[in-house]
Design an enzyme around this catalytic site. Structure first.
Site: not given
Ligand code: RB5
Length: 147
Positions: A65, A67, A98, A133
């Protein structure tokens, strides 16, 4: 090895690049979408890939996504999933070796295509080491069982 892959609208182009790279390496991929750049909700795709992994339809999963955070949080709500966000290859390899992670996630707004390919390669090339682990991973899964 069969891989499940999923993404939201922020990551469509990066997913295509990662898929082409993995297909070239001989992996079989199941693409759970999203398939367009229309705005969508990342939990939908996190859950789809997570369920493919726990059902055995896929061996491991890849989620992207903006992030990597939201989509991995969603995946981790499915029992049996150990999804990790990695922005560099070392953590991706250790997450397999691990932590026996079964999904790697990263952000299209965080990593570029070449780094993303290094992250997935490190994740997929590494193997769980078991031993001490395994005991710790079992402790994590026991938390899930306690609800
Ligand atoms: C979308 O705008 C964004 O919030 C999504 O891609 C992501 O980064 C969420 O964690």
């Amino acid at each position: 090895m069969k891989l499940a892959i999923g993404n939201d609208h922020t990551a469509l182009e990066l997913k295509k690049e990662v898929m082409a790279h993995l297909e070239e390496k001989g992996y079989e991929l199941i693409d759970y979408g999203t398939y367009t750049s229309d705005r969508c909700d990342y939990p939908v795709y996190g859950e789809k890939v997570a369920r493919a992994v726990v059902s055995g339809e896929a061996d491991l999963g890849i989620l992207i996504c903006g992030t990597g955070v939201g989509i991995s949080l969603a995946a981790n709500k499915v029992h049996g999933i150990r999804a990790v966000v990695c922005s560099e290859p070392y953590s991706a390899a250790l997450a397999r070796r691990h932590n026996n992670a079964n999904i790697v996630a990263f952000g299209a707004r965080v990593v570029g295509p070449e780094l993303a390919k290094m992250i997935v390669d490190s994740f997929l090339d590494a193997e769980f080491e078991g031993g001490r682990h395994a005991e710790r991973v079992n402790m994590i899964m026991d938390i899930e069982k306690r609800g």
